[in-house]
Design an enzyme around this catalytic site. Structure first.
Site, short mmCIF file in Angstrom:
data_model
loop_
_atom_site.label_atom_id
_atom_site.label_comp_id
_atom_site.label_asym_id
_atom_site.label_seq_id
_atom_site.Cartn_x
_atom_site.Cartn_y
_atom_site.Cartn_z
N HIS A 299 -50.69 25.12 6.30
CA HIS A 299 -50.11 25.73 7.30
C HIS A 299 -50.95 25.06 8.53
CE1 HIS A 299 -49.40 29.43 4.56
NE2 HIS A 299 -48.10 29.00 4.86
N LYS B 266 -41.55 42.92 1.39
CA LYS B 266 -42.51 41.56 0.82
C LYS B 266 -43.85 41.92 0.54
CE LYS B 266 -42.25 36.51 1.36
NZ LYS B 266 -42.12 35.44 2.21
N ARG C 287 -41.77 21.74 2.33
CA ARG C 287 -42.16 21.03 1.34
C ARG C 287 -41.36 20.31 0.45
NH1 ARG C 287 -45.46 26.18 0.14
NH2 ARG C 287 -43.45 26.92 1.16
N SER D 247 -49.06 29.56 -0.52
CA SER D 247 -49.93 30.70 -0.64
C SER D 247 -49.60 31.55 -1.98
CB SER D 247 -49.36 31.81 0.46
OG SER D 247 -49.55 31.18 1.88
P1 ADP Z 1 -42.73 32.58 4.32
O1 ADP Z 1 -42.25 32.86 5.84
O2 ADP Z 1 -41.60 32.13 3.34
O3 ADP Z 1 -43.60 33.70 3.76
P2 ADP Z 1 -45.41 31.12 4.51
O4 ADP Z 1 -46.02 32.10 5.17
O5 ADP Z 1 -45.71 30.71 3.27
O6 ADP Z 1 -43.71 31.07 4.46
O7 ADP Z 1 -45.15 29.79 5.32
C1 ADP Z 1 -44.67 29.79 6.75
C2 ADP Z 1 -44.25 28.39 6.87
O8 ADP Z 1 -45.03 27.28 6.63
C3 ADP Z 1 -42.87 28.17 5.99
O9 ADP Z 1 -42.04 27.34 6.91
C4 ADP Z 1 -43.45 27.18 5.02
O10 ADP Z 1 -42.46 26.49 4.29
C5 ADP Z 1 -44.51 26.53 5.51
N1 ADP Z 1 -45.55 25.85 4.54
C6 ADP Z 1 -46.23 26.60 3.73
N2 ADP Z 1 -47.06 25.97 2.90
C7 ADP Z 1 -47.01 24.73 3.75
C8 ADP Z 1 -47.38 23.44 3.28
N3 ADP Z 1 -48.27 23.16 2.10
N4 ADP Z 1 -46.98 22.24 4.00
C9 ADP Z 1 -46.05 22.34 4.78
N5 ADP Z 1 -45.58 23.44 5.08
C10 ADP Z 1 -45.91 24.76 4.59
#
Ligand code: ADP
Length: 183
Positions: free
Chosen positions: A29, A53, A102, A140
């Protein structure tokens, strides 16, 4: 006149909203935020408080962690929101939703969400940034899974998050441990 030529909108600086669960924040992130700051004047990290969630960390705990981690980066604003993302975005002067991509597995969900958000608000666009090679496997969910089993997540999440994960899972602060199939 085409909308993009109307002018004044851009005078407030370019703002992107980076929404997500951030449960917890990872270096994947952070990498997206840092790269987005090369393009945008301000990035709003918006922590979704979605009752459906199940999260490990409360919104308050996530806010505290993310705020602490970005405390020295004034052009990163950390906030939380409930309900529809488009309604939250409408209260800010952002025109862009920022998301990270990803593997191809992210694509379908992200494509549907971006299309839905655009149908809800045609003035909004979603911008995707590809993950960096160092973090393409970091999510995460896997961080929580590995940490809950006592695996080392140092280097994949900030130290503060490592400590908070250990507190959550009531694990001692120990040396690195690799998890294997027999564990
Ligand atoms: P969500 O909104 O699906 O719960 P997350 O909080 O896990 O997603 O992540 C927020 C955003 O960051 C999403 O667009 C996710 O695809 C992106 N993201 C998460 N981990 C990574 C990573 N390792 N590299 C690039 N983008 C990421």
């Amino acid at each position: 006149m085409p909308r993009k030529m109307k002018g004044k909108d851009n005078d407030m600086g370019k703002v992107a909203i980076y929404p997500g669960s951030f449960d917890p924040l990872t270096y994947g992130h952070i990498d997206i935020v840092e790269r987005a700051l090369e393009i945008f004047d301000k990035v709003i990290v918006a922590i979704a408080s979605n009752a459906e969630k199940r999260s490990l960390f409360t919104v308050g705990e996530r806010l505290e962690m993310v705020k602490t981690i970005f405390k020295d980066t004034p052009n990163v604003i950390v906030d939380s929101f409930k309900g529809l993302l488009v309604d939250y975005v409408a209260k800010t002067n952002a025109k862009v939703i920022l998301r990270g991509l990803r593997a191809t597995s992210d694509f379908e969900y992200e494509f549907h969400m971006a299309s839905m958000n655009r149908s809800l608000n045609t003035h909004l666009d979603t911008l995707f940034m590809m993950t960096s090679k160092d973090y393409f496997f970091v999510s995460s969910r896997t961080i929580k899974e590995v940490a809950s089993l006592g695996g080392a997540v140092e280097g994949l999440v900030p130290d503060l998050v490592v400590r908070r994960l250990k507190e959550k899972f009531k694990l001692p602060v120990t040396k690195k441990k690799q998890i294997g199939w027999d564990d």
